[in-house]
Design a protein around this motif. Structure first.
Motif, PDB file in Angstrom:
ATOM      1  N   ALA A   1       0.832  -1.207   0.000  1.00 38.92           N
ATOM      2  CA  ALA A   1       0.000   0.000   0.000  1.00 38.92           C
ATOM      3  C   ALA A   1       0.866   1.257   0.000  1.00 38.92           C
ATOM      4  O   ALA A   1       0.544   2.244  -0.668  1.00 38.92           O
ATOM      5  CB  ALA A   1      -0.926  -0.008   1.205  1.00 38.92           C
ATOM      6  N   ALA A   2       1.987   1.230   0.726  1.00 38.62           N
ATOM      7  CA  ALA A   2       2.882   2.389   0.771  1.00 38.62           C
ATOM      8  C   ALA A   2       3.497   2.655  -0.604  1.00 38.62           C
ATOM      9  O   ALA A   2       3.642   3.807  -1.010  1.00 38.62           O
ATOM     10  CB  ALA A   2       3.972   2.165   1.806  1.00 38.62           C
ATOM     11  N   VAL A   3       3.834   1.599  -1.328  1.00 36.04           N
ATOM     12  CA  VAL A   3       4.408   1.768  -2.666  1.00 36.04           C
ATOM     13  C   VAL A   3       3.355   2.326  -3.614  1.00 36.04           C
ATOM     14  O   VAL A   3       3.648   3.196  -4.443  1.00 36.04           O
ATOM     15  CB  VAL A   3       4.967   0.433  -3.199  1.00 36.04           C
ATOM     16  N   ARG A   4       2.135   1.852  -3.491  1.00 37.80           N
ATOM     17  CA  ARG A   4       1.053   2.366  -4.348  1.00 37.80           C
ATOM     18  C   ARG A   4       0.816   3.854  -4.103  1.00 37.80           C
ATOM     19  O   ARG A   4       0.457   4.577  -5.012  1.00 37.80           O
ATOM     20  CB  ARG A   4      -0.229   1.592  -4.102  1.00 37.80           C
ATOM     21  N   ALA A   5       1.027   4.309  -2.870  1.00 44.07           N
ATOM     22  CA  ALA A   5       0.808   5.720  -2.540  1.00 44.07           C
ATOM     23  C   ALA A   5       1.918   6.608  -3.104  1.00 44.07           C
ATOM     24  O   ALA A   5       1.689   7.796  -3.328  1.00 44.07           O
ATOM     25  CB  ALA A   5       0.724   5.885  -1.023  1.00 44.07           C
ATOM     26  N   ASP A   6       3.104   6.068  -3.338  1.00 45.54           N
ATOM     27  CA  ASP A   6       4.219   6.854  -3.881  1.00 45.54           C
ATOM     28  C   ASP A   6       4.097   7.001  -5.387  1.00 45.54           C
ATOM     29  O   ASP A   6       3.356   6.277  -6.047  1.00 45.54           O
ATOM     30  CB  ASP A   6       5.551   6.180  -3.560  1.00 45.54           C
ATOM     31  N   ASP A   7       4.865   7.941  -5.912  1.00 48.69           N
ATOM     32  CA  ASP A   7       4.860   8.198  -7.356  1.00 48.69           C
ATOM     33  C   ASP A   7       6.094   7.551  -7.997  1.00 48.69           C
ATOM     34  O   ASP A   7       6.995   8.226  -8.461  1.00 48.69           O
ATOM     35  CB  ASP A   7       4.842   9.711  -7.613  1.00 48.69           C
ATOM     36  N   LEU A   8       6.120   6.217  -7.956  1.00 54.36           N
ATOM     37  CA  LEU A   8       7.230   5.461  -8.531  1.00 54.36           C
ATOM     38  C   LEU A   8       6.671   4.398  -9.479  1.00 54.36           C
ATOM     39  O   LEU A   8       6.369   3.281  -9.067  1.00 54.36           O
ATOM     40  CB  LEU A   8       8.045   4.792  -7.425  1.00 54.36           C
TER      41      LEU A   8
ATOM     42  N   SER B   1       7.932   2.439 -11.695  1.00 50.83           N
ATOM     43  CA  SER B   1       8.645   1.165 -11.795  1.00 50.83           C
ATOM     44  C   SER B   1       8.336   0.273 -10.594  1.00 50.83           C
ATOM     45  O   SER B   1       8.243  -0.952 -10.722  1.00 50.83           O
ATOM     46  CB  SER B   1      10.145   1.399 -11.920  1.00 50.83           C
ATOM     47  N   MET B   2       8.183   0.861  -9.436  1.00 51.16           N
ATOM     48  CA  MET B   2       7.828   0.078  -8.247  1.00 51.16           C
ATOM     49  C   MET B   2       6.388  -0.420  -8.349  1.00 51.16           C
ATOM     50  O   MET B   2       6.070  -1.507  -7.868  1.00 51.16           O
ATOM     51  CB  MET B   2       8.021   0.901  -6.980  1.00 51.16           C
ATOM     52  N   HIS B   3       5.514   0.358  -8.983  1.00 49.83           N
ATOM     53  CA  HIS B   3       4.135  -0.089  -9.186  1.00 49.83           C
ATOM     54  C   HIS B   3       4.120  -1.348 -10.046  1.00 49.83           C
ATOM     55  O   HIS B   3       3.362  -2.284  -9.786  1.00 49.83           O
ATOM     56  CB  HIS B   3       3.306   1.004  -9.847  1.00 49.83           C
ATOM     57  N   THR B   4       4.972  -1.375 -11.075  1.00 48.61           N
ATOM     58  CA  THR B   4       5.074  -2.557 -11.935  1.00 48.61           C
ATOM     59  C   THR B   4       5.550  -3.760 -11.134  1.00 48.61           C
ATOM     60  O   THR B   4       5.031  -4.872 -11.290  1.00 48.61           O
ATOM     61  CB  THR B   4       6.046  -2.278 -13.094  1.00 48.61           C
ATOM     62  N   PHE B   5       6.526  -3.544 -10.266  1.00 47.80           N
ATOM     63  CA  PHE B   5       7.036  -4.624  -9.421  1.00 47.80           C
ATOM     64  C   PHE B   5       5.935  -5.159  -8.503  1.00 47.80           C
ATOM     65  O   PHE B   5       5.749  -6.372  -8.384  1.00 47.80           O
ATOM     66  CB  PHE B   5       8.228  -4.115  -8.601  1.00 47.80           C
ATOM     67  N   ILE B   6       5.184  -4.273  -7.881  1.00 45.17           N
ATOM     68  CA  ILE B   6       4.104  -4.675  -6.986  1.00 45.17           C
ATOM     69  C   ILE B   6       3.009  -5.409  -7.751  1.00 45.17           C
ATOM     70  O   ILE B   6       2.440  -6.388  -7.256  1.00 45.17           O
ATOM     71  CB  ILE B   6       3.532  -3.445  -6.241  1.00 45.17           C
ATOM     72  N   ASN B   7       2.723  -4.970  -8.969  1.00 42.19           N
ATOM     73  CA  ASN B   7       1.724  -5.669  -9.790  1.00 42.19           C
ATOM     74  C   ASN B   7       2.160  -7.118 -10.032  1.00 42.19           C
ATOM     75  O   ASN B   7       1.341  -8.040  -9.960  1.00 42.19           O
ATOM     76  CB  ASN B   7       1.526  -4.959 -11.126  1.00 42.19           C
ATOM     77  N   GLY B   8       3.439  -7.317 -10.307  1.00 36.11           N
ATOM     78  CA  GLY B   8       3.953  -8.669 -10.510  1.00 36.11           C
ATOM     79  C   GLY B   8       3.860  -9.503  -9.243  1.00 36.11           C
ATOM     80  O   GLY B   8       3.517 -10.688  -9.298  1.00 36.11           O
ATOM     81  N   LEU B   9       4.160  -8.897  -8.103  1.00 37.01           N
ATOM     82  CA  LEU B   9       4.032  -9.623  -6.835  1.00 37.01           C
ATOM     83  C   LEU B   9       2.591 -10.029  -6.574  1.00 37.01           C
ATOM     84  O   LEU B   9       2.316 -11.150  -6.149  1.00 37.01           O
ATOM     85  CB  LEU B   9       4.527  -8.762  -5.668  1.00 37.01           C
ATOM     86  N   GLU B  10       1.673  -9.114  -6.827  1.00 32.76           N
ATOM     87  CA  GLU B  10       0.261  -9.414  -6.566  1.00 32.76           C
ATOM     88  C   GLU B  10      -0.274 -10.481  -7.507  1.00 32.76           C
ATOM     89  O   GLU B  10      -1.125 -11.277  -7.121  1.00 32.76           O
ATOM     90  CB  GLU B  10      -0.573  -8.139  -6.667  1.00 32.76           C
ATOM     91  N   ARG B  11       0.216 -10.501  -8.749  1.00 32.69           N
ATOM     92  CA  ARG B  11      -0.248 -11.509  -9.701  1.00 32.69           C
ATOM     93  C   ARG B  11       0.114 -12.921  -9.247  1.00 32.69           C
ATOM     94  O   ARG B  11      -0.606 -13.878  -9.515  1.00 32.69           O
ATOM     95  CB  ARG B  11       0.373 -11.258 -11.073  1.00 32.69           C
ATOM     96  N   ASP B  12       1.240 -13.058  -8.572  1.00 41.30           N
ATOM     97  CA  ASP B  12       1.712 -14.378  -8.146  1.00 41.30           C
ATOM     98  C   ASP B  12       1.945 -14.395  -6.638  1.00 41.30           C
ATOM     99  O   ASP B  12       2.926 -14.943  -6.151  1.00 41.30           O
ATOM    100  CB  ASP B  12       2.982 -14.727  -8.905  1.00 41.30           C
ATOM    101  N   LEU B  13       1.036 -13.812  -5.902  1.00 42.15           N
ATOM    102  CA  LEU B  13       1.197 -13.651  -4.467  1.00 42.15           C
ATOM    103  C   LEU B  13       1.321 -14.982  -3.731  1.00 42.15           C
ATOM    104  O   LEU B  13       2.117 -15.116  -2.810  1.00 42.15           O
ATOM    105  CB  LEU B  13       0.042 -12.831  -3.881  1.00 42.15           C
ATOM    106  N   ASP B  14       0.562 -15.994  -4.163  1.00 43.82           N
ATOM    107  CA  ASP B  14       0.650 -17.304  -3.506  1.00 43.82           C
ATOM    108  C   ASP B  14       2.058 -17.886  -3.612  1.00 43.82           C
ATOM    109  O   ASP B  14       2.601 -18.427  -2.645  1.00 43.82           O
ATOM    110  CB  ASP B  14      -0.357 -18.284  -4.102  1.00 43.82           C
ATOM    111  N   ALA B  15       2.676 -17.765  -4.785  1.00 41.65           N
ATOM    112  CA  ALA B  15       4.027 -18.286  -4.969  1.00 41.65           C
ATOM    113  C   ALA B  15       5.038 -17.483  -4.154  1.00 41.65           C
ATOM    114  O   ALA B  15       5.988 -18.053  -3.600  1.00 41.65           O
ATOM    115  CB  ALA B  15       4.410 -18.260  -6.444  1.00 41.65           C
ATOM    116  N   VAL B  16       4.848 -16.180  -4.064  1.00 42.25           N
ATOM    117  CA  VAL B  16       5.758 -15.346  -3.281  1.00 42.25           C
ATOM    118  C   VAL B  16       5.689 -15.735  -1.805  1.00 42.25           C
ATOM    119  O   VAL B  16       6.721 -15.918  -1.146  1.00 42.25           O
ATOM    120  CB  VAL B  16       5.422 -13.852  -3.461  1.00 42.25           C
ATOM    121  N   ILE B  17       4.488 -15.903  -1.295  1.00 37.14           N
ATOM    122  CA  ILE B  17       4.314 -16.286   0.107  1.00 37.14           C
ATOM    123  C   ILE B  17       4.918 -17.667   0.361  1.00 37.14           C
ATOM    124  O   ILE B  17       5.620 -17.890   1.349  1.00 37.14           O
ATOM    125  CB  ILE B  17       2.833 -16.231   0.513  1.00 37.14           C
ATOM    126  N   ALA B  18       4.675 -18.612  -0.552  1.00 34.40           N
ATOM    127  CA  ALA B  18       5.223 -19.957  -0.399  1.00 34.40           C
ATOM    128  C   ALA B  18       6.752 -19.922  -0.423  1.00 34.40           C
ATOM    129  O   ALA B  18       7.411 -20.608   0.360  1.00 34.40           O
ATOM    130  CB  ALA B  18       4.696 -20.868  -1.502  1.00 34.40           C
TER     131      ALA B  18
END
Length: 69
Positions: free
Chosen positions: A2-9, A11-28
């Motif tokens: 949420a903090a990254v989404r609030a910032d104006d970055l 490239s970081m938004h793209t990174f967070i989008n990728g994490l959210e798309r595969d969140l189960d694998a990241v957590i595992a």
């Protein structure tokens, strides 16, 4: 996230989008005790042998190098 989404970055938004798309694998990957270290080591060794050969030989010779190494 949420903090990254609030910032104006963007490239970081793209990174967070990728994490959210595969969140189960990241957590595992962060919580489970298993890893693919041994497999990655074998892949690295095969790539090293292939780089040493520098496309000078056929697949047959590469297979011999891998099995004999």
């Amino acid at each position: 996230m949420a903090a990254v989404r609030a910032d104006d970055l963007p490239s970081m938004h793209t990174f967070i989008n990728g994490l959210e798309r595969d969140l189960d694998a990241v957590i595992a990957g962060l919580t489970l005790p298993w890893n693919s270290g041994i497999v990655e080591g074998h892949v690295n060794r095969i790539k090293m042998i292939k780089r040493q050969m520098d496309d000078r030989a056929s697949f047959t010779l590469l297979r011999k190098q891998v099995t004999l190494a």
